[in-house]
Design a protein around this motif. Structure first.
Motif, PDB file in Angstrom:
ATOM      1  N   ALA A  42      16.453  23.669 115.337  1.00 19.72           N
ATOM      2  CA  ALA A  42      17.262  24.893 115.290  1.00 19.72           C
ATOM      3  C   ALA A  42      18.621  24.661 115.944  1.00 19.72           C
ATOM      4  CB  ALA A  42      16.528  26.031 115.983  1.00 19.72           C
ATOM      5  N   HIS A  43      18.623  23.935 117.055  1.00 24.82           N
ATOM      6  CA  HIS A  43      19.881  23.652 117.757  1.00 24.82           C
ATOM      7  C   HIS A  43      20.805  22.795 116.903  1.00 24.82           C
ATOM      8  CE1 HIS A  43      22.672  22.684 120.929  1.00 24.82           C
ATOM      9  NE2 HIS A  43      22.323  21.404 120.922  1.00 24.82           N
ATOM     10  N   ARG A  44      20.214  21.838 116.184  1.00 27.56           N
ATOM     11  CA  ARG A  44      21.020  20.919 115.371  1.00 27.56           C
ATOM     12  C   ARG A  44      21.481  21.581 114.066  1.00 27.56           C
ATOM     13  NH1 ARG A  44      21.299  15.261 114.997  1.00 27.56           N
ATOM     14  NH2 ARG A  44      22.990  14.764 113.552  1.00 27.56           N
ATOM     15  N   VAL A  45      20.606  22.289 113.401  1.00 28.82           N
ATOM     16  CA  VAL A  45      20.909  22.841 112.072  1.00 28.82           C
ATOM     17  C   VAL A  45      21.667  24.158 112.176  1.00 28.82           C
ATOM     18  CG1 VAL A  45      19.894  23.701 109.927  1.00 28.82           C
ATOM     19  CG2 VAL A  45      18.941  21.668 111.039  1.00 28.82           C
ATOM     20  N   GLY A  46      21.253  24.997 113.115  1.00 28.61           N
ATOM     21  CA  GLY A  46      21.912  26.286 113.293  1.00 28.61           C
ATOM     22  C   GLY A  46      21.520  27.313 112.253  1.00 28.61           C
ATOM     23  N   GLU A  47      22.279  28.379 112.180  1.00 32.78           N
ATOM     24  CA  GLU A  47      21.996  29.503 111.278  1.00 32.78           C
ATOM     25  C   GLU A  47      22.360  29.138 109.839  1.00 32.78           C
ATOM     26  OE1 GLU A  47      20.905  32.640 111.672  1.00 32.78           O
ATOM     27  OE2 GLU A  47      20.807  32.932 113.851  1.00 32.78           O
ATOM     28  N   ARG A  48      21.350  29.006 109.015  1.00 34.48           N
ATOM     29  CA  ARG A  48      21.524  28.770 107.594  1.00 34.48           C
ATOM     30  C   ARG A  48      20.527  29.647 106.845  1.00 34.48           C
ATOM     31  NH1 ARG A  48      22.663  22.261 106.823  1.00 34.48           N
ATOM     32  NH2 ARG A  48      24.267  22.107 108.454  1.00 34.48           N
ATOM     33  N   PRO A  49      20.697  29.820 105.538  1.00 28.99           N
ATOM     34  CA  PRO A  49      19.769  30.702 104.811  1.00 28.99           C
ATOM     35  C   PRO A  49      18.301  30.325 105.010  1.00 28.99           C
ATOM     36  CG  PRO A  49      21.670  30.230 103.440  1.00 28.99           C
ATOM     37  CD  PRO A  49      21.832  29.390 104.675  1.00 28.99           C
TER      38      PRO A  49
END
Length: 382
Positions: free
Chosen positions: A287-294
């Protein structure tokens, strides 16, 4: 001042813990569903003698999922309880009011878990977590070192040699012949599951409380070395500890003798606790690496509505496997049941994402918060 101290608003929630809860429900679906598959002989909850693909799928589930999903649930449960306590203290509620709030929450879980077990799935864990929360209220004022001491002590106890039934298939309480049999079989089993099942979750719960005090899963940037180390070490221990039994499931190794199983069974479960820690850490790092995505928002929406999505899975198991409904236990295999589990989870991802877009919390989330906090929760709360 809002002395009721409602739950954290959706917009205030960190992605990591919700993403971990969302993925956790995929693991729980895979861990629960294979126990319904019928066969002539069983080992570790899997029918033996299936196709080579069935044996491969069974090996993967036994190695990476079984006994590893529910400890992650325990970590996240303890983490959430610690955050509730922190929020209540921040707004000025005293310890007596906080304990009363948490015990209301525990009562809801026990009652809901009883109904869930009677109507849908006897392998319910909600009631066990309700009992754990009711008893665990006392630990919320413990110093950190006592959380670790008791967690280690309980883990050692659960790792001690003990007899386990690894050769049983679905029992009458899972696959009742009629609606009347369902109640008569489960009314005696469910209290034992709720009354004793919480013991195995004590260690991850206590570590989750410790992590929640430090907001480790919500602030991964501040704890990257700890999270990386936990992910690598925890998952490695879980995989190595699972192999002696999972390779038997896959037909690679012969079934050990009864004495060996008294050691290997508890070893599988105890090392799974480390897997729960590792998976939680790994998913927070993702989650920290990818972040907010669909995609991450959709899976996190499942985590925000984990109770509704968990119960939705049980509706599928009840309809598909119950003998007086579709009765597919003798039709589906380990492989096709795993496909059903993944499809069910994907269905809950779509459902939860629709709820997110509609700013709808989920029916069971609304229920538990209304009873816990004594008033209707607003749409901005999670």
């Amino acid at each position: 001042m809002d002395t009721q101290g409602g739950p954290t608003g959706l917009r205030e929630r960190a992605l990591g813990p919700d993403l971990a809860r969302g993925f956790m429900l995929l693991f729980i679906a895979l861990a629960n569903s294979h126990y319904f598959v019928a066969g002539t002989a069983y080992f570790g909850g899997f029918p033996t003698g299936g196709s080579p693909l069935d044996r491969i799928v069974g090996t993967l589930i036994a190695t990476f999922v079984d006994g590893r999903a529910f400890p992650m649930f325990g970590v996240l449960f303890g983490y959430g309880v610690a955050r509730i306590v922190h929020r209540q203290r921040e707004i000025g509620n005293d310890e007596r009011r906080i304990r009363r709030l948490l015990r209301r929450r525990s009562l809801v879980l026990v009652v809901l878990g009883f109904a869930h077990a009677m109507l849908l799935y006897i392998g319910d864990i909600l009631a066990a977590y309700g009992v754990l929360l009711f008893l665990g209220v006392v630990v919320l004022q413990w110093k950190d070192r006592w959380l670790f001491v008791v967690a280690a002590f309980v883990l050692i106890l659960t790792a001690l040699p003990s007899s386990q039934s690894l050769a049983d298939g679905p029992d009458p309480s899972m696959l009742p012949a009629s609606f009347l049999d369902q109640f008569s079989e489960r009314i005696t089993v469910q209290p034992m599951v709720a009354g004793l099942g919480w013991i195995g979750f004590v260690t991850p719960f206590l570590i989750g409380v410790w992590a929640g005090r430090r907001r480790i899963l919500e602030r991964p940037a501040e704890h990257v070395p700890l999270l990386r180390g936990t992910a690598v070490l925890g998952i490695s221990i879980a995989v190595v500890g699972a192999l002696p039994l999972s390779l038997v499931v896959g037909g690679v190794l012969a079934r050990p003798g009864d004495h060996a199983l008294t050691i290997l069974g508890p070893l599988h479960d105890a090392t799974g606790v480390f897997g729960g820690f590792g998976y939680a850490a790994l998913l927070v790092l993702v989650a920290h690496r990818v972040g907010e995505r669909p995609v991450t928002r959709a899976i996190a929406a499942v985590g925000q509505r984990s109770l509704t999505c968990y119960l939705s899975q049980s509706v599928v198991w009840a309809v598909v496997f119950t003998p007086y409904l579709l009765d597919l236990s003798n039709t589906l295999t380990t492989t096709t049941t795993a496909i059903l589990a993944v499809a069910t989870w994907l269905g809950t991802v779509l459902l939860a994402d629709r709820m997110r877009r509609a700013s709808y919390r989920g029916p069971f989330e609304v229920l538990i918060r209304r009873i816990t906090y004594g008033r209707p929760a607003k749409l901005t709360s999670a």
